[in-house]
Design a protein around this motif. Structure first.
Motif, PDB file in Angstrom:
ATOM      1  N   ALA A 248      -7.363 -99.063  19.076  1.00  0.00           N
ATOM      2  CA  ALA A 248      -6.544 -98.498  18.115  1.00  0.00           C
ATOM      3  C   ALA A 248      -7.204 -97.724  17.064  1.00  0.00           C
ATOM      4  CB  ALA A 248      -6.000 -99.877  17.382  1.00  0.00           C
ATOM      5  N   ASP A 249      -8.291 -98.127  16.799  1.00  0.00           N
ATOM      6  CA  ASP A 249      -8.885 -97.373  15.681  1.00  0.00           C
ATOM      7  C   ASP A 249      -9.212 -96.000  16.602  1.00  0.00           C
ATOM      8  OD1 ASP A 249     -10.771 -96.891  13.313  1.00  0.00           O
ATOM      9  OD2 ASP A 249     -12.384 -96.997  14.856  1.00  0.00           O
ATOM     10  N   ALA A 250      -9.750 -95.774  17.590  1.00  0.00           N
ATOM     11  CA  ALA A 250      -9.909 -94.481  18.302  1.00  0.00           C
ATOM     12  C   ALA A 250      -8.645 -93.684  18.537  1.00  0.00           C
ATOM     13  CB  ALA A 250     -10.585 -94.670  19.698  1.00  0.00           C
ATOM     14  N   LEU A 251      -7.579 -94.269  18.792  1.00  0.00           N
ATOM     15  CA  LEU A 251      -6.598 -93.697  19.096  1.00  0.00           C
ATOM     16  C   LEU A 251      -5.574 -93.277  17.739  1.00  0.00           C
ATOM     17  CD1 LEU A 251      -5.416 -95.363  22.317  1.00  0.00           C
ATOM     18  CD2 LEU A 251      -6.152 -92.932  21.960  1.00  0.00           C
TER      19      LEU A 251
ATOM     20  N   ASP B  26       1.183-101.343  18.966  1.00  0.00           N
ATOM     21  CA  ASP B  26       1.956-100.242  19.598  1.00  0.00           C
ATOM     22  C   ASP B  26       1.222-100.157  20.991  1.00  0.00           C
ATOM     23  OD1 ASP B  26       4.004-100.100  17.639  1.00  0.00           O
ATOM     24  OD2 ASP B  26       2.565 -98.590  16.644  1.00  0.00           O
ATOM     25  N   LEU B  27       0.104-100.885  21.104  1.00  0.00           N
ATOM     26  CA  LEU B  27      -0.713-100.602  22.491  1.00  0.00           C
ATOM     27  C   LEU B  27      -0.270-101.465  23.611  1.00  0.00           C
ATOM     28  CD1 LEU B  27      -4.166 -99.943  20.812  1.00  0.00           C
ATOM     29  CD2 LEU B  27      -2.400 -98.039  21.530  1.00  0.00           C
ATOM     30  N   GLU B  28      -0.742-101.043  24.711  1.00  0.00           N
ATOM     31  CA  GLU B  28      -0.367-102.092  25.827  1.00  0.00           C
ATOM     32  C   GLU B  28      -1.777-101.400  26.689  1.00  0.00           C
ATOM     33  OE1 GLU B  28       3.125-101.388  27.712  1.00  0.00           O
ATOM     34  OE2 GLU B  28       3.108 -99.286  27.981  1.00  0.00           O
ATOM     35  N   ILE B  29      -2.047-102.451  27.683  1.00  0.00           N
ATOM     36  CA  ILE B  29      -2.954-101.969  28.902  1.00  0.00           C
ATOM     37  C   ILE B  29      -2.227-101.889  30.221  1.00  0.00           C
ATOM     38  CG2 ILE B  29      -5.107-102.351  29.654  1.00  0.00           C
ATOM     39  CD1 ILE B  29      -6.032-103.974  27.515  1.00  0.00           C
ATOM     40  N   VAL B  30      -2.282-100.907  30.907  1.00  0.00           N
ATOM     41  CA  VAL B  30      -1.594-100.690  32.014  1.00  0.00           C
ATOM     42  C   VAL B  30      -2.465-100.067  33.024  1.00  0.00           C
ATOM     43  CG1 VAL B  30       0.414 -99.841  33.331  1.00  0.00           C
ATOM     44  CG2 VAL B  30       0.471-100.823  31.101  1.00  0.00           C
ATOM     45  N   ASP B  31      -2.897-100.460  34.400  1.00  0.00           N
ATOM     46  CA  ASP B  31      -3.551 -99.886  35.281  1.00  0.00           C
ATOM     47  C   ASP B  31      -4.985 -99.246  34.605  1.00  0.00           C
ATOM     48  OD1 ASP B  31      -1.748-100.145  37.125  1.00  0.00           O
ATOM     49  OD2 ASP B  31      -0.750 -98.199  36.521  1.00  0.00           O
TER      50      ASP B  31
ATOM     51  N   ARG C 125      -3.537 -91.890  25.814  1.00  0.00           N
ATOM     52  CA  ARG C 125      -4.240 -93.118  26.353  1.00  0.00           C
ATOM     53  C   ARG C 125      -5.801 -93.029  26.607  1.00  0.00           C
ATOM     54  NH1 ARG C 125      -1.715 -92.954  31.962  1.00  0.00           N
ATOM     55  NH2 ARG C 125       0.186 -92.274  30.855  1.00  0.00           N
ATOM     56  N   MET C 126      -6.174 -94.148  26.983  1.00  0.00           N
ATOM     57  CA  MET C 126      -7.866 -94.045  26.804  1.00  0.00           C
ATOM     58  C   MET C 126      -8.271 -95.330  27.828  1.00  0.00           C
ATOM     59  SD  MET C 126     -10.419 -95.348  24.094  1.00  0.00           S
ATOM     60  CE  MET C 126     -10.133 -93.932  22.848  1.00  0.00           C
ATOM     61  N   ASP C 127      -9.105 -94.907  28.798  1.00  0.00           N
ATOM     62  CA  ASP C 127      -9.643 -95.592  30.027  1.00  0.00           C
ATOM     63  C   ASP C 127     -10.116 -97.131  29.354  1.00  0.00           C
ATOM     64  OD1 ASP C 127      -8.463 -94.162  32.093  1.00  0.00           O
ATOM     65  OD2 ASP C 127     -10.735 -92.972  32.383  1.00  0.00           O
ATOM     66  N   LEU C 128     -10.078 -98.094  29.873  1.00  0.00           N
ATOM     67  CA  LEU C 128     -10.826 -99.385  29.483  1.00  0.00           C
ATOM     68  C   LEU C 128     -12.164 -99.169  29.437  1.00  0.00           C
ATOM     69  CD1 LEU C 128      -9.709-102.009  28.442  1.00  0.00           C
ATOM     70  CD2 LEU C 128     -10.058-102.959  30.803  1.00  0.00           C
TER      71      LEU C 128
ATOM     72  N   ARG D 103      -3.039 -97.627  26.246  1.00  0.00           N
ATOM     73  CA  ARG D 103      -2.146 -96.484  25.943  1.00  0.00           C
ATOM     74  C   ARG D 103      -1.059 -96.669  25.142  1.00  0.00           C
ATOM     75  NH1 ARG D 103       1.451 -96.259  31.530  1.00  0.00           N
ATOM     76  NH2 ARG D 103       2.979 -97.836  31.097  1.00  0.00           N
ATOM     77  N   VAL D 104      -0.506 -95.730  24.185  1.00  0.00           N
ATOM     78  CA  VAL D 104       0.480 -96.019  23.233  1.00  0.00           C
ATOM     79  C   VAL D 104       1.681 -96.073  23.803  1.00  0.00           C
ATOM     80  CG1 VAL D 104       1.467 -94.904  21.187  1.00  0.00           C
ATOM     81  CG2 VAL D 104      -0.919 -94.850  21.485  1.00  0.00           C
TER      82      VAL D 104
END
Length: 796
Positions: A559-562, A568-573, A585-588, A577-578
């Motif tokens: 959240a801080d980086a984006l 508003d964030l979720e982790i998918v695949d 988006r940002m890779d884990l 991502r927002v």
């Protein structure tokens, strides 16, 4: 989108390695290590007058010989009674090497370390021991008679007497319209994993650290025992459990003498030492279970509804009580199954005999309890001339009565409160699955052909997920791979697959990117062990809670980086991502890089986390309430046990001439709450049923009056082949989630074996019209039962 993993039949990731011979078991480790052999008592009961090791000392290749006199400090004290209990007034444990006396055939007397196992075995055979044989106590009847004592300071051979009650069973039985009494027996058996016990140890003299590999169900338990007995700081002992070729309860006992003697010798000799148990040793020096005699009084009304139930039983725990009273306590409480007798009293005595010790064997006291309760239900139905399913149905706890408090104390010291279930629904499923209502037509058709068939069923409730806790550690690597460590050991249950499924869903990553490590105290030093159908409940819950903790941290950093809100964030695949903005988006893995503020850049990725790239000048790089790395540890500790349940039914055929018993159909309905992987659960049920068939029809430990085990080999101890196990087992699931843990899971590992003795007793009795009151039952026993029945010596 990330594929939902929970509830899917995901192929086990362990299997490719194991079936292609790439598994690593204890005996595969540290080639070239010194090897040990154990001198074991040939007598069931004897005093040791002298041990002469002189003939061994000059034998080429022998490195060391130990007897009790060589043990010092805590090693010279008895092994622990692992689970003390107020009712265990006369608990006893053996010494690592026998002191003055032996109390069963196979008890360890001397420990030889040599260049290889061949030399060690040769040396063991040369040790001369002078014994004074003592009269042994063999079997429950002899133990109860107490004409001879196993331990002279234990009156009546009684280690413990325990009573629990609810209501007034005696008054309720006396006033009931109908009353019955029964005597029911289950004989001794044993689990017989393909791999016996094994331990290898290496002492690092430079670092003062001890590494131990053991084929165990509790690496942390073995670690604690070794540290205590060898007087080492816990942090200096590392126990790793490699692949384990079966456990089934026998490997939950800790420490076995060899788990202490091997590291003791490794430290003394400065060389790695290994012990691998052979098959005869496993028969005579590991652990057995099941042997109990039960007396039942029951009162009931015209509908078969229980008014009162009184049970007294005697438990044969062998020569020592290393695992306390867990098995008989489970029998006494799980006997109730899905029923509500209202007025219940149970008394048991746990007795010493000069035989191998007892520890839990898959099912752990439940097969005996279910056998008693279900035989009682069948007897009530026969007395009233009612259908066996009807009598069970009128006694069921109803779905709206959960949580249901039986007013008793379970094996974990917590109240016996069932958390969830729907027993009427399970019974309806089972009747359809086995064809209960159509069976009489089938019976008539086969009778016309000269064939004898019978149908039987049994219901059970299984306490699972006992505490006190389990934990997990999860770390997201900068590559995006997820490393999971749990303290539980694995003996083939599919832990690497099931727990990876949980992490994949909770963290929003690909299943293939999750790697699970089990049973390594270097990775997870706090754990309890794999037993009592607790892995999925306990470690599954800990894994889920830990994954949620790591996910929360990942979203906070991202959240801080984006420059977005966490909400508003979720982790998918594997990407943060927002929501609604797919390009933001940002890779884990990148989040993992950012989670660890760096001074130095080691590669292109790490540049993003260095001091001139991240952070704020007026704030510390790592906040007071934070720590570096995208990782986390959490624990799950339950308020009490969860209670799975199920019902089995079988159709059997008994040969009119030879009395051979053949299984025609077998059906299972099982409720273990939320299913993580239905394929793994069904595999557990299949394996359990196979083991249950063995326990009901084949497996028994045959002792003679002198305490010698007569069938201590696979030539004489019978187990079912694939030809004796049902080719098809029809399985249906019911899911009533548990409210006690975050995933709604209840255990499944022991379910397949628990009701089998009761099921087959019910079906055989139905086919033959002869009361079945003792299990296991062989064709020869059934044949003689027929003869006695025909002669009028057995009442139908």
């Amino acid at each position: 989108m990330t594929t939902q993993m929970m509830g899917e039949k995901v192929r086990r990731v362990e299997d490719d390695r194991l079936v292609t011979g790439k598994g690593q078991y204890v005996d595969d480790l540290l080639p070239g290590a010194l090897e040990a052999a154990v001198l074991r008592s040939p007598h069931a009961h004897a005093r040791i007058l002298d041990i002469d090791v002189e003939p061994v000392l000059d034998l080429d290749g022998v490195v060391a010989v130990y007897t009790y006199d060589d043990l010092v400090g805590p090693m010279a004290e008895p092994l622990p009674v692992l689970i003390p209990h107020p009712a265990l007034t006369h608990g006893r444990a053996q010494y690592a090497l026998a002191k003055d006396e032996v109390n069963h055939v196979g008890e360890a007397i001397a420990f030889v370390v040599a260049r290889d196992r061949y030399i060690a075995e040769d040396a063991v055979s040369r040790i001369r021991v002078t014994y004074e044989p003592l009269p042994p106590v063999v079997g429950i009847e002899a133990a109860r008679a107490a004409e001879r004592l196993v331990h002279p300071d234990v009156p009546g051979n009684v280690a413990a007497r325990m009573e629990q009650s609810v209501g007034d069973a005696d008054a309720a039985i006396a006033s009931a319209p109908h009353r019955l009494t029964l005597e029911l027996d289950i004989e001794r058996s044993a689990s017989m994993p393909l791999e016996g016990r094994g331990t290898v140890a290496r002492w690092d003299t430079d670092s003062g650290r001890l590494q131990v590999w053991s084929s165990t169900q509790t690496s942390t338990g073995v670690r604690a025992a070794i540290a205590a007995k060898l007087q080492l700081d816990l942090v200096r002992v590392e126990v790793i459990t490699p692949d384990v070729g079966g456990g089934f309860g026998v490997k939950i006992l800790h420490p076995w003498p060899e788990e202490l003697l091997v590291p003791m010798a490794a430290m003394a000799l400065g060389q790695p030492v290994k012990f691998t148990e052979d098959r005869r040793e496993h028969f005579i020096s590991s652990a057995h279970e099941r042997g109990q005699h039960h007396e039942v009084e029951v009162g009931f009304d015209d509908e078969g509804r229980l008014r009162g139930l009184s049970v007294r039983f005697w438990h044969d725990h062998g020569a020592y009580t290393p695992y306390g009273l867990i098995v008989p306590i489970i029998t006494s409480t799980q006997l109730l199954g899905p029923y509500k007798p209202h007025n219940y009293r149970v008394i048991f005595e746990s007795l010493y005999t000069n035989t191998v010790v007892v520890t839990p064997y898959r099912g752990a006291g439940r097969p005996q309890g279910v056998y008693v309760m279900e035989r009682t239900m069948d007897a009530i139905a026969a007395h009233l001339g009612k259908d066996r399913t009807e009598v069970r149905a009128v006694n069921f706890i109803q779905p709206d009565e959960f949580p249901y408090d039986h007013g008793l104390t379970f094996q974990d010291g917590r109240p016996l409160i069932y958390d969830s279930g729907d027993y009427p629904a399970s019974l309806e499923k089972l009747k359809k699955l086995i064809g209960w209502d159509e069976f009489e037509t089938m019976r008539d058709e086969l009778r016309a052909m000269g064939r004898k068939v019978g149908i039987g069923l049994a219901c059970y409730v299984e306490g699972t997920g006992v505490g006190p806790y389990e934990g997990a550690h999860i770390q997201v690597e900068t590559s995006g791979k997820v490393k999971v460590a749990i303290g539980l050991t694995s003996q083939g249950q599919g832990h690497q697959t099931a727990f990876a499924q949980i992490v994949a869903d909770e963290l929003g990553v690909a299943f293939e990117d999750v790697e699970v490590v089990t049973g390594d105290t270097r990775r997870m030093p706090y754990a309890v062990g794999t037993f009592a159908s607790r892995a999925a409940v306990m470690s599954g819950s800990a894994v889920a809670l830990t994954a949620r903790k790591v996910k929360a941290k990942a979203l906070r950093i991202a959240a801080d980086a984006l420059e977005a809100s966490v909400d508003d964030l979720e982790i998918v695949d594997g990407q943060v991502r927002v929501k609604g903005a797919p390009n933001s988006r940002m890779d884990l893995g990148t989040v993992a890089v950012l989670s660890n503020p760096l001074r130095y850049a080691f590669d292109e990725a790490s540049k993003a986390a260095t001091q001139f790239s991240v952070g704020k000048a007026d704030q510390p790089p790592v906040a007071e309430d934070d720590q570096p790395g995208l990782e986390g540890t959490d624990f799950y500790s339950p308020p009490r046990s969860t209670f799975a349940n199920g019902m089995h039914a079988a159709v059997v055929e008994t040969d009119p001439d030879t009395a051979e018993i053949r299984i025609l159909r077998y059906a299972v309905v099982h409720d273990c709450g939320t299913l993580i992987n239905p394929m793994i659960v069904e595999g557990q049920i299949h394996g359990g049923v196979a083991q249950g068939v063995g326990g009901a029809l084949y497996e028994r430990m045959e002792y003679d009056a002198s305490g010698q085990l007569l069938n201590a080999s696979f030539m004489d101890f019978l187990m079912p082949f694939v030809t004796e196990v049902p080719e098809t087992i029809d399985i249906d699931h019911l899911e009533t989630p548990s409210p006690l843990n975050p995933l709604g899971i209840k255990g499944a590992g022991e379910a397949g074996v628990i009701p089998c003795a009761a099921v087959f007793a019910s079906a055989i009795e139905d086919a033959e019209g002869v009361p079945i009151t003792s299990m296991p039952i062989s064709p020869s026993q059934l044949y003689h039962l027929r003869l006695r029945h025909e002669e009028g010596r057995i009442s139908p």
